[in-house]
Motif scaffolding. Structure first.
Motif: not given
Length: 442
Positions: A7-14
């Motif tokens: 139930n969270s948001e995470h930055l995805l860079t790769e």
């Protein structure tokens, strides 16, 4: 290695391209009974109308020049070739310990040895399957030992069935006092109990086998029942027994044998949860944490007298209305409150998500209150913060203030030094919830 929280948001860079095939996709399309190496508990073991198959493993959406991955109510481990993803509950500690998920697994499934700090290797997932066996066995045996009609052939002097004339002539001529006949009779020694027996004997050969089969007194007694009922057990029949159980049990009473049957087949087949030779194959094991939260609350509330309708098994529902067809009442709008206690006049809703929907969730609970003449509607949410309950008086229900809606924050310990410390502190939260319920009793 990536670590996310539910139930969270995470930055995805790769690794975006490698994850996209599995993003924004219903879990049901990633899990089936044809050997796909991803297990989702409880979806992989039981069939239900309101199951977790519709929710997504995770969602990915663009945000500026990068991407954001959003997780839901699933936690556990997944792998894609050499890439590993750990999804912890949002109450996991900074050093990676997920005591809350551990604790719920222990309370609900009696699973205490599955190390959630490592990746989902074949051996770990298989060990977890073994630890699930007592849980499903005990639930099934509550419905009694499975029995079904069996066709048997006899040749003796105690005729109690249909005479098999051709076999009688072949075996008993000249007449020797015996009669060849066939019967159709109930038997506890059948393809389902044989499957369970083969699973028991298989587990005995494993590293954790005896410990698993001696989890508690109920497990020991139920294993003994299975062994006593399957006197025709033969190790060499295992393949044939597996084949005879490929079709699930269809019986209106023995419903709990379906997930047990599925689990036994997975254990005996020792399905590999990781296929290194298959490109872009997802594997691992995940838990529906919202289901665990509800079942964990069930361990606290049922001893207090609360009823726990089960929408997954279509049990204990409440009809909201009816229609008249040819002057006969036909029930309509079947619904399933999470918990209710008519004596205390309380409707309780287990909410694992971090935010209550003040439209859909509130409308649902108020509907149950009116239908069941309840006085207290109560949301129970896990939170790391030490907050006071919020209480709202409801208008239009008798006199103002005669009924209330309560948001109850169930505190999950955050600053703990060990699992034992976590257990000690969360028991205080359990006691506080029970005391709150007693205070609300009219």
């Amino acid at each position: 290695m990536m670590e996310w929280k539910d139930n969270s948001e995470h930055l995805l860079t790769e690794n975006v391209e490698r994850l996209l095939p599995f993003a924004n996709t219903p879990v049901s399309s990633l899990v089936d009974d044809k050997g796909k190496p991803l297990l989702v508990f409880p979806l992989s073991f039981q069939e239900c109308e309101d199951c977790i198959g519709k929710q997504h493993l995770f969602d990915i959406a663009p945000k500026g020049k990068s991407y954001v991955v959003k997780t839901g109510n699933l936690a556990g481990f997944i792998g894609l070739n050499d890439m590993y993803i750990t999804i912890r509950s949002r109450f996991g500690t900074e050093n990676g310990d997920d005591y809350f998920l551990h604790y719920m697994l222990k309370k609900v499934l009696s699973v205490n040895l599955f190390n959630l700090k490592h990746t989902a290797t074949d051996e770990q997932v298989f060990d977890f399957l073994l630890h699930l066996f007592p849980y499903f066995l005990n639930k099934a045996l509550v419905q009694g030992l499975y029995k079904e009609y069996q066709r048997n052939e006899y040749n003796d002097c105690n005729l109690r069935g249909t005479i098999d004339i051709s076999r009688h002539i072949r075996c008993n001529m000249p007449f020797n006092g015996r009669v060849a006949y066939r019967t159709r009779e109930f038997s506890y020694d059948n393809h389902v109990t044989q499957l369970i027996r083969h699973t028991v004997e298989y587990i005995r050969t494993k590293r954790l086998g005896e410990m698993v089969l001696h989890t508690n007194v109920d497990t020991q007694e139920n294993v003994s029942q299975i062994v006593s009922a399957t006197s025709t057990y033969q190790r060499q029949d295992r393949l044939q027994v597996i084949k005879s159980n490929l079709r699930p049990v269809v019986h209106p009473y023995y419903t709990q044998y379906v997930p047990l049957q599925k689990l036994c087949l997975k254990i005996l087949s020792h399905e590999r949860l990781r296929y290194g030779q298959d490109k872009d194959e997802i594997y691992g094991i995940l838990f529906d944490v919202s289901w665990l939260w509800e079942e964990y609350l069930n361990t606290l509330l049922t001893p207090l007298g609360f009823k726990h309708p089960d929408n997954r098994q279509n049990a204990g529902g409440v009809w909201l209305g009816y229609s008249l067809i040819e002057n006969k009442k036909r029930n309509a709008f079947l619904r399933y409150p999470d918990f209710y206690d008519k004596e205390r006049s309380i409707i309780l809703d287990a909410k694992y998500k971090s935010q209550i929907d003040y439209v859909a969730d509130v409308n649902q609970v108020i509907t149950y209150l009116y239908r069941m003449k309840g006085r207290i509607g109560m949301f129970v949410q896990p939170t790391p913060d030490e907050n006071e309950p919020k209480s709202y008086s409801l208008r239009g229900y008798g006199e103002d203030g005669d009924a209330r809606l309560i948001e109850y924050p169930f505190q999950i310990p955050a600053s703990v030094s060990s699992f034992e410390d976590f257990e000690r502190k969360i028991r205080l939260s359990e006691t506080a919830l029970k005391e709150q319920i007693e205070i609300l009793h009219p």
